[in-house]
Design a protein around this motif. Sequence first.
Motif, PDB file in Angstrom:
ATOM      1  N   TYR A 102       0.869  -1.179   0.000  1.00  0.00           N
ATOM      2  CA  TYR A 102       0.000   0.000   0.000  1.00  0.00           C
ATOM      3  C   TYR A 102       0.907   1.231   0.000  1.00  0.00           C
ATOM      4  O   TYR A 102       1.587   1.505   0.982  1.00  0.00           O
TER       5      TYR A 102
ATOM      6  N   ASP B  66      -5.989  -9.099   6.916  1.00  0.00           N
ATOM      7  CA  ASP B  66      -5.553  -7.706   7.008  1.00  0.00           C
ATOM      8  C   ASP B  66      -6.071  -7.065   8.296  1.00  0.00           C
ATOM      9  O   ASP B  66      -5.299  -6.594   9.136  1.00  0.00           O
ATOM     10  N   CYS B  67      -7.382  -7.071   8.469  1.00  0.00           N
ATOM     11  CA  CYS B  67      -7.958  -6.382   9.632  1.00  0.00           C
ATOM     12  C   CYS B  67      -7.643  -7.091  10.948  1.00  0.00           C
ATOM     13  O   CYS B  67      -7.448  -6.433  11.975  1.00  0.00           O
ATOM     14  N   SER B  69      -4.929  -8.519  11.551  1.00  0.00           N
ATOM     15  CA  SER B  69      -3.521  -8.218  11.828  1.00  0.00           C
ATOM     16  C   SER B  69      -3.323  -6.774  12.286  1.00  0.00           C
ATOM     17  O   SER B  69      -2.497  -6.510  13.172  1.00  0.00           O
ATOM     18  N   THR B  70      -4.060  -5.836  11.700  1.00  0.00           N
ATOM     19  CA  THR B  70      -3.910  -4.448  12.166  1.00  0.00           C
ATOM     20  C   THR B  70      -4.485  -4.301  13.582  1.00  0.00           C
ATOM     21  O   THR B  70      -3.943  -3.561  14.399  1.00  0.00           O
ATOM     22  N   THR B  95      -2.198  -0.712   7.115  1.00  0.00           N
ATOM     23  CA  THR B  95      -1.394  -1.755   6.494  1.00  0.00           C
ATOM     24  C   THR B  95      -0.400  -1.150   5.501  1.00  0.00           C
ATOM     25  O   THR B  95      -0.806  -0.442   4.583  1.00  0.00           O
ATOM     26  N   SER B  97       2.018  -3.383   4.090  1.00  0.00           N
ATOM     27  CA  SER B  97       2.038  -4.464   3.113  1.00  0.00           C
ATOM     28  C   SER B  97       1.334  -5.687   3.670  1.00  0.00           C
ATOM     29  O   SER B  97       1.259  -5.887   4.892  1.00  0.00           O
ATOM     30  N   LEU B  98       0.778  -6.446   2.758  1.00  0.00           N
ATOM     31  CA  LEU B  98      -0.007  -7.645   3.075  1.00  0.00           C
ATOM     32  C   LEU B  98       0.481  -8.758   2.162  1.00  0.00           C
ATOM     33  O   LEU B  98       0.580  -8.569   0.948  1.00  0.00           O
ATOM     34  N   LYS B 125       6.180   0.469  13.786  1.00  0.00           N
ATOM     35  CA  LYS B 125       5.877  -0.650  12.891  1.00  0.00           C
ATOM     36  C   LYS B 125       5.712  -1.947  13.675  1.00  0.00           C
ATOM     37  O   LYS B 125       6.488  -2.228  14.580  1.00  0.00           O
ATOM     38  N   VAL B 144       1.530  -9.389   7.736  1.00  0.00           N
ATOM     39  CA  VAL B 144       1.151  -7.987   7.559  1.00  0.00           C
ATOM     40  C   VAL B 144       2.174  -7.088   8.243  1.00  0.00           C
ATOM     41  O   VAL B 144       2.550  -7.333   9.396  1.00  0.00           O
ATOM     42  N   ALA B 146       2.242  -3.602   9.652  1.00  0.00           N
ATOM     43  CA  ALA B 146       1.286  -2.570  10.056  1.00  0.00           C
ATOM     44  C   ALA B 146       2.043  -1.382  10.634  1.00  0.00           C
ATOM     45  O   ALA B 146       3.044  -1.555  11.328  1.00  0.00           O
TER      46      ALA B 146
END
Lengths: 164, 164
Positions: A102, B66-67, B69-70, B95, B97-98, B125, B144, B146
């Motif tokens: 991203y 994604d979610c 992990s964040t 994010t 990167s995923l 990070k 991920v 984040a």
Amino acid sequence: MSEKAFQDYYPENVAHCYGCGRLNSLGHQIRTFWDGDETVTRYTPQPYQTAIPGYVYGGLLASLIDCHSTGTAAAAMYRAQGREMDSEPALRFVTASLHVDYLKPTPLDGPLELRGRVLEINGRKVIVETVLYAGQVATARGSVVAVQMPENFGLDPAAAKDQG
Amino acid sequence: MSEKAFQDYYPENVAHCYGCGRLNSLGHQIRTFWDGDETVTRYTPQPYQTAIPGYVYGGLLASLIDCHSTGTAAAAMYRAQGREMDSEPALRFVTASLHVDYLKPTPLDGPLELRGRVLEINGRKVIVETVLYAGQVATARGSVVAVQMPENFGLDPAAAKDQG
């Protein structure tokens, strides 16, 4: 566009994908086309597909990159084999791995454009790089390793699962 | 569960995410909890969230990873700082990167469980590895990166964009 999209050629039994299946009325129903050696998908997100207010949900961007890239993989394999997309046997790809960087927040207020190019075709595997643009700005970059499905995949879930 | 999920602590201005915002009535509204040093999210996909008939859409799996992990990143940062999740300033992650490896097709006929663990915390990070299970079978593995959001992100899209 009246031109047929890659997804218009997917056989009916594998045309229900939430991201790219033309038969999934609740899904994104993305449509992808050749533009020279690149592939293009245009998609306008809905207001509720948000992350932070005003910006597009990253999971949607990953989803668009995924389906755009598997569609690109299929189209590229037909091209590599010198075949039309309506010829048999049908080629359909699944994702082995998906990577998304991203780069910037993606504004929610306009259409997005995904542009893909084929990095490698090796046996049943195709690697596609897809860049997602909001206007002229590249906001995400994805890489997908796509693998050609077994021909019986989707016809008999039990049999397909054994091959997973 | 009556216990509060990580997402229940997200400030209102950043609680609209399609994947994890409790205020997005059209979204997935995932809820994540600690289980020892791991984090857990359970989610039951809808029949239309399909890829090939009978299997879950890979874009949904990427979105959940994604979610999850964040959310894990935020909870881990509170823990690392010895703070409760209702203390100020609020921590929220985006994010950078995923990456998702799809190990096997994920059956659509039951609940999924995501289990996350923190691989690294370095400044703003956090790197999280999340494994997704259908029953006892790991069907996808995600990683991920984040990054903690600027404190003003989501309050003023124009200002936040300048920091993108």
